[in-house]
Enzyme design. Structure first.
Site, PDB file in Angstrom:
ATOM      1  N   ARG A  38       0.863  -1.187   0.000  1.00  0.00           N
ATOM      2  CA  ARG A  38       0.000   0.000   0.000  1.00  0.00           C
ATOM      3  C   ARG A  38       0.890   1.224   0.000  1.00  0.00           C
ATOM      4  O   ARG A  38       1.707   1.390   0.912  1.00  0.00           O
ATOM      5  CB  ARG A  38      -0.904   0.018   1.238  1.00  0.00           C
ATOM      6  CG  ARG A  38      -1.677  -1.303   1.481  1.00  0.00           C
ATOM      7  CD  ARG A  38      -2.936  -1.349   0.655  1.00  0.00           C
ATOM      8  NE  ARG A  38      -3.548  -2.661   0.621  1.00  0.00           N
ATOM      9  CZ  ARG A  38      -4.734  -2.961   1.185  1.00  0.00           C
ATOM     10  NH1 ARG A  38      -5.379  -2.056   1.873  1.00  0.00           N
ATOM     11  NH2 ARG A  38      -5.240  -4.164   1.036  1.00  0.00           N
ATOM     12  N   GLU A  79       0.313   4.289   0.583  1.00  0.00           N
ATOM     13  CA  GLU A  79      -0.137   5.460   1.349  1.00  0.00           C
ATOM     14  C   GLU A  79       0.979   6.036   2.206  1.00  0.00           C
ATOM     15  O   GLU A  79       1.780   5.300   2.756  1.00  0.00           O
ATOM     16  CB  GLU A  79      -1.312   5.077   2.251  1.00  0.00           C
ATOM     17  CG  GLU A  79      -2.590   4.920   1.468  1.00  0.00           C
ATOM     18  CD  GLU A  79      -3.266   3.601   1.753  1.00  0.00           C
ATOM     19  OE1 GLU A  79      -3.051   3.044   2.836  1.00  0.00           O
ATOM     20  OE2 GLU A  79      -3.982   3.124   0.855  1.00  0.00           O
ATOM     21  N   ARG A 134      -0.122   1.785  13.146  1.00  0.00           N
ATOM     22  CA  ARG A 134      -0.825   0.572  12.696  1.00  0.00           C
ATOM     23  C   ARG A 134      -0.862   0.406  11.186  1.00  0.00           C
ATOM     24  O   ARG A 134      -1.614  -0.398  10.663  1.00  0.00           O
ATOM     25  CB  ARG A 134      -2.233   0.532  13.295  1.00  0.00           C
ATOM     26  CG  ARG A 134      -3.046   1.701  12.895  1.00  0.00           C
ATOM     27  CD  ARG A 134      -4.194   1.930  13.890  1.00  0.00           C
ATOM     28  NE  ARG A 134      -4.816   3.181  13.538  1.00  0.00           N
ATOM     29  CZ  ARG A 134      -5.839   3.271  12.723  1.00  0.00           C
ATOM     30  NH1 ARG A 134      -6.410   2.211  12.237  1.00  0.00           N
ATOM     31  NH2 ARG A 134      -6.331   4.447  12.398  1.00  0.00           N
ATOM     32  N   HIS A 135      -0.059   1.210  10.483  1.00  0.00           N
ATOM     33  CA  HIS A 135       0.039   1.064   9.024  1.00  0.00           C
ATOM     34  C   HIS A 135       1.456   0.754   8.601  1.00  0.00           C
ATOM     35  O   HIS A 135       2.403   1.363   9.094  1.00  0.00           O
ATOM     36  CB  HIS A 135      -0.383   2.360   8.319  1.00  0.00           C
ATOM     37  CG  HIS A 135      -1.848   2.593   8.331  1.00  0.00           C
ATOM     38  ND1 HIS A 135      -2.454   3.412   9.244  1.00  0.00           N
ATOM     39  CD2 HIS A 135      -2.839   2.099   7.543  1.00  0.00           C
ATOM     40  CE1 HIS A 135      -3.765   3.422   9.030  1.00  0.00           C
ATOM     41  NE2 HIS A 135      -4.024   2.627   7.999  1.00  0.00           N
ATOM     42  N   GLU A 177      -9.220  -1.906  13.292  1.00  0.00           N
ATOM     43  CA  GLU A 177      -9.765  -2.887  12.345  1.00  0.00           C
ATOM     44  C   GLU A 177      -8.735  -3.978  12.091  1.00  0.00           C
ATOM     45  O   GLU A 177      -7.563  -3.706  11.894  1.00  0.00           O
ATOM     46  CB  GLU A 177     -10.077  -2.164  11.026  1.00  0.00           C
ATOM     47  CG  GLU A 177     -10.550  -3.081   9.925  1.00  0.00           C
ATOM     48  CD  GLU A 177     -10.380  -2.433   8.545  1.00  0.00           C
ATOM     49  OE1 GLU A 177     -10.843  -1.299   8.349  1.00  0.00           O
ATOM     50  OE2 GLU A 177      -9.772  -3.084   7.667  1.00  0.00           O
ATOM     51  N   SER A 217     -11.297  -7.044   6.728  1.00  0.00           N
ATOM     52  CA  SER A 217     -12.465  -6.660   5.926  1.00  0.00           C
ATOM     53  C   SER A 217     -12.850  -7.840   5.071  1.00  0.00           C
ATOM     54  O   SER A 217     -11.973  -8.574   4.604  1.00  0.00           O
ATOM     55  CB  SER A 217     -12.143  -5.544   4.941  1.00  0.00           C
ATOM     56  OG  SER A 217     -11.740  -4.402   5.581  1.00  0.00           O
ATOM     57  N   ARG A 257      -1.595  -6.847  12.428  1.00  0.00           N
ATOM     58  CA  ARG A 257      -2.579  -6.278  13.360  1.00  0.00           C
ATOM     59  C   ARG A 257      -3.123  -7.344  14.310  1.00  0.00           C
ATOM     60  O   ARG A 257      -3.381  -7.074  15.480  1.00  0.00           O
ATOM     61  CB  ARG A 257      -3.713  -5.621  12.582  1.00  0.00           C
ATOM     62  CG  ARG A 257      -3.230  -4.361  11.888  1.00  0.00           C
ATOM     63  CD  ARG A 257      -4.397  -3.562  11.404  1.00  0.00           C
ATOM     64  NE  ARG A 257      -3.937  -2.377  10.716  1.00  0.00           N
ATOM     65  CZ  ARG A 257      -4.754  -1.500  10.180  1.00  0.00           C
ATOM     66  NH1 ARG A 257      -6.061  -1.669  10.266  1.00  0.00           N
ATOM     67  NH2 ARG A 257      -4.275  -0.442   9.579  1.00  0.00           N
TER      68      ARG A 257
HETATM   69  P1  AMO Z   1      -8.422  -4.190   3.378  1.00  0.00           P
HETATM   70  O1  AMO Z   1      -7.858  -3.160   2.481  1.00  0.00           O
HETATM   71  O2  AMO Z   1      -9.375  -3.730   4.436  1.00  0.00           O
HETATM   72  O3  AMO Z   1      -9.241  -5.285   2.536  1.00  0.00           O
HETATM   73  O4  AMO Z   1      -7.247  -5.004   4.056  1.00  0.00           O
HETATM   74  C1  AMO Z   1      -7.509  -6.137   4.866  1.00  0.00           C
HETATM   75  C2  AMO Z   1      -6.742  -6.051   6.178  1.00  0.00           C
HETATM   76  O5  AMO Z   1      -5.345  -5.979   5.915  1.00  0.00           O
HETATM   77  C3  AMO Z   1      -4.715  -5.175   6.886  1.00  0.00           C
HETATM   78  N1  AMO Z   1      -4.087  -4.013   6.243  1.00  0.00           N
HETATM   79  C4  AMO Z   1      -2.987  -3.401   6.703  1.00  0.00           C
HETATM   80  N2  AMO Z   1      -2.184  -3.645   7.761  1.00  0.00           N
HETATM   81  C5  AMO Z   1      -1.136  -2.836   7.965  1.00  0.00           C
HETATM   82  N3  AMO Z   1      -0.820  -1.799   7.166  1.00  0.00           N
HETATM   83  C6  AMO Z   1      -1.592  -1.501   6.087  1.00  0.00           C
HETATM   84  N4  AMO Z   1      -1.261  -0.458   5.298  1.00  0.00           N
HETATM   85  C7  AMO Z   1      -2.722  -2.321   5.817  1.00  0.00           C
HETATM   86  N5  AMO Z   1      -3.676  -2.333   4.856  1.00  0.00           N
HETATM   87  C8  AMO Z   1      -4.484  -3.355   5.146  1.00  0.00           C
HETATM   88  C9  AMO Z   1      -5.806  -4.684   7.841  1.00  0.00           C
HETATM   89  C10 AMO Z   1      -7.041  -4.821   7.006  1.00  0.00           C
HETATM   90  O6  AMO Z   1      -8.198  -4.992   7.809  1.00  0.00           O
HETATM   91  N6  AMO Z   1      -9.377  -7.248  -0.506  1.00  0.00           N
HETATM   92  C11 AMO Z   1      -9.836  -6.839   0.806  1.00  0.00           C
HETATM   93  C12 AMO Z   1     -10.081  -8.047   1.697  1.00  0.00           C
HETATM   94  C13 AMO Z   1     -11.265  -8.894   1.255  1.00  0.00           C
HETATM   95  O7  AMO Z   1     -12.362  -8.337   1.069  1.00  0.00           O
HETATM   96  O8  AMO Z   1     -11.087 -10.106   1.115  1.00  0.00           O
HETATM   97  C14 AMO Z   1      -8.778  -5.925   1.434  1.00  0.00           C
HETATM   98  O9  AMO Z   1      -7.655  -5.873   1.015  1.00  0.00           O
HETATM   99  O10 AMO Z   1      -5.830  -5.557   8.963  1.00  0.00           O
END
Ligand code: AMO
Length: 435
Positions: free
Chosen positions: A216, A218, A224-225, A358, A361, A409
């Site tokens: 990602r 971002e 937590r990211h 969170e 998802s 997480r």
């Molecule tokens: P989403 O984008 O919510 O859903 O990501 C799912 C979970 O992955 C973790 N996560 C992260 N952890 C740390 N740093 C980040 N930048 C980060 N981004 C995401 C979180 C998050 O809840 N395709 C959908 C999933 C699905 O519907 O099957 C998805 O990627 O714990």
């Protein structure tokens, strides 16, 4: 010099009193107290005390011991002596010490936990930070967590797949992509295995999972990211969102149970007693979540707003344990989530929450080709880029559902770790691509 693992003992117990053993490891501490000298030897099993009585010890052994620097790698042959006051309940009286490889001084950081190091120093010297028992404990627990995940999903009939991380399209509209040069064209690092795991539903694999990196781009700088995280993903055919929510909550409970059972020494090192969550987790609709926020927070949320970090905290505090938020507004969830047939403004998507944040998802997915095409378009994305994905929806794909669960997480909330960087060996964030 003999150093092979098969030629020494790595697990010594007080019951071995009187036996001669060989132990290999790092010189964790050196304490010279005049008539007696202690070396603390550290290996992955823990600490062992090497006791040198200066009056009776072979002068050569004493000479070698005196010349040792902390963190040097040594092989010690000695007699086991039960000693209640020593770590592990025994000490070793050395007959021979071989220096396998000396460590330079000063060390880039302390490994004994006596001197606190900044997170950046620890991450810059991760190889040495991992020598600290606390850090090592975290990664032993991470191992047990992932192995329990695999075990649970396999028991549920899922098979493990690996999908590409170099891809041509975005998956999660809205989240930023890392572009890369791929021969003479542009490609990206994948944000999620989403599209590929869905393709396997068309492929008749029915229940798949993957544990792999997601990227990602971002620029957030939070606790937590990460820019590279590990996602535990599942996808299952002939299941709706509620079916996969049950799998998710049972998985979380199973992982906690197995970690509590199998990582006893590591949990002890960290001073943690795990509270195992109980399933089923509470289910809140998005509407109810908004209401809880609005009754408990100064920040007012309107229907259609995403939940802010603050709202997650407020609702999490109110609920106080793992919970789900279901029935989200269709417009704030990705194109691949399935809206309710009788109320298309609401979608069969869910988030699974820890009171702090969170964790996951998921959703039932759109399986109708034309609806999916339209949803992609409605979210401002170009369906042409999704042709390889859409194609699989034209030739028979079952209704299906799935979720993605952030491994870091899950671990950081389990261990009550404050910063996500502490549960990744080599975190990737806005400021860090090395080591
Ligand atoms: P989403 O984008 O919510 O859903 O990501 C799912 C979970 O992955 C973790 N996560 C992260 N952890 C740390 N740093 C980040 N930048 C980060 N981004 C995401 C979180 C998050 O809840 N395709 C959908 C999933 C699905 O519907 O099957 C998805 O990627 O714990």
């Amino acid at each position: 010099m003999e150093f092979r693992r098969t030629h020494y003992t790595s697990h010594v117990t007080p019951e071995m009193n009187g036996q001669t053993v060989k132990l290999a490891g790092w010189v964790h501490e050196i304490r010279d107290l005049g008539g007696i000298m202690f070396l603390v030897l550290r290996d992955r099993e823990g600490m062992a005390q090497i006791t040198l009585f200066k009056k009776t010890i072979d002068p050569e052994v004493l000479k070698t011991a005196k010349a040792l620097s902390r963190e040097s790698v040594v092989l010690v042959e000695g007699d086991v002596k039960a000693e209640a006051k020593a770590p592990g309940g025994y000490e070793l009286v050395p007959i021979k010490i071989d220096l396998l490889n000396p460590a330079k001084s000063p060390l880039p950081m302390d490994t004994t936990g006596k001197v606190d190091a900044e997170l950046d120093t620890r991450l810059d010297n991760r190889f040495m930070d991992v020598r600290r028992p606390r850090t090592q404990a975290v990664f032993h627990i991470r191992h047990h967590m992932l192995s329990a995940v695999r075990e649970f999903l396999e028991q549920e009939g899922f098979i493990e797949i690996n999908t590409p991380k170099v891809v041509a399209t975005a998956t999660e509209g809205g989240t930023a992509l890392f572009p890369i040069t791929y021969f003479d064209t542009e490609a990206f690092l994948n944000q999620s295995p989403q599209l590929f795991k869905q393709l396997m539903m068309s492929g008749g694999m029915d229940k798949v999972f993957e544990i792999g990196p997601i990227f990602r781009a971002e620029e957030h700088d939070t606790r937590r990211h990460l820019n590279e995280a590990t996602s535990i993903d599942i996808e299952a055919s002939f299941m709706d969102h509620e079916d996969v929510m049950v799998i998710l909550e049972n998985l979380v409970v199973y992982v906690y149970e197995k970690v509590a059972e199998r990582a006893v020494p590591s949990l002890k090192t960290l001073g943690i007693e795990l509270t195992i969550p109980t399933a089923p987790f509470k289910r809140l609709t998005y509407d109810e979540a908004i209401e809880v926020n609005n009754e408990n927070s100064k920040e007012f949320l309107e229907w259609g707003d995403d939940l802010s970090t603050n709202a997650e905290k407020v609702i999490g505090k109110f609920i106080g344990e793992h919970y789900f938020i279901t029935d989200w507004p269709t417009e704030i969830k990705p194109y691949y989530t399935q809206p309710y047939e009788d109320k298309p403004t609401v979608t069969k998507a869910f988030d699974m929450m820890h009171p702090r944040m969170e964790l996951s998802s998921g959703a039932q997915r759109v399986h109708d080709h034309d609806m999916l095409h339209k949803r992609i378009q409605d979210q401002g994305l170009n369906p042409d880029g999704f042709e390889f994905y859409l194609k699989a929806f034209r030739y028979g794909i079952p209704p299906h559902s799935g979720w993605g669960l952030g491994a870091e997480r899950l671990l950081m909330t389990m261990l009550d770790v404050d910063n996500i960087r502490d549960v990744v060996l080599f975190p990737r964030d806005r400021k860090r691509v090395s080591p």
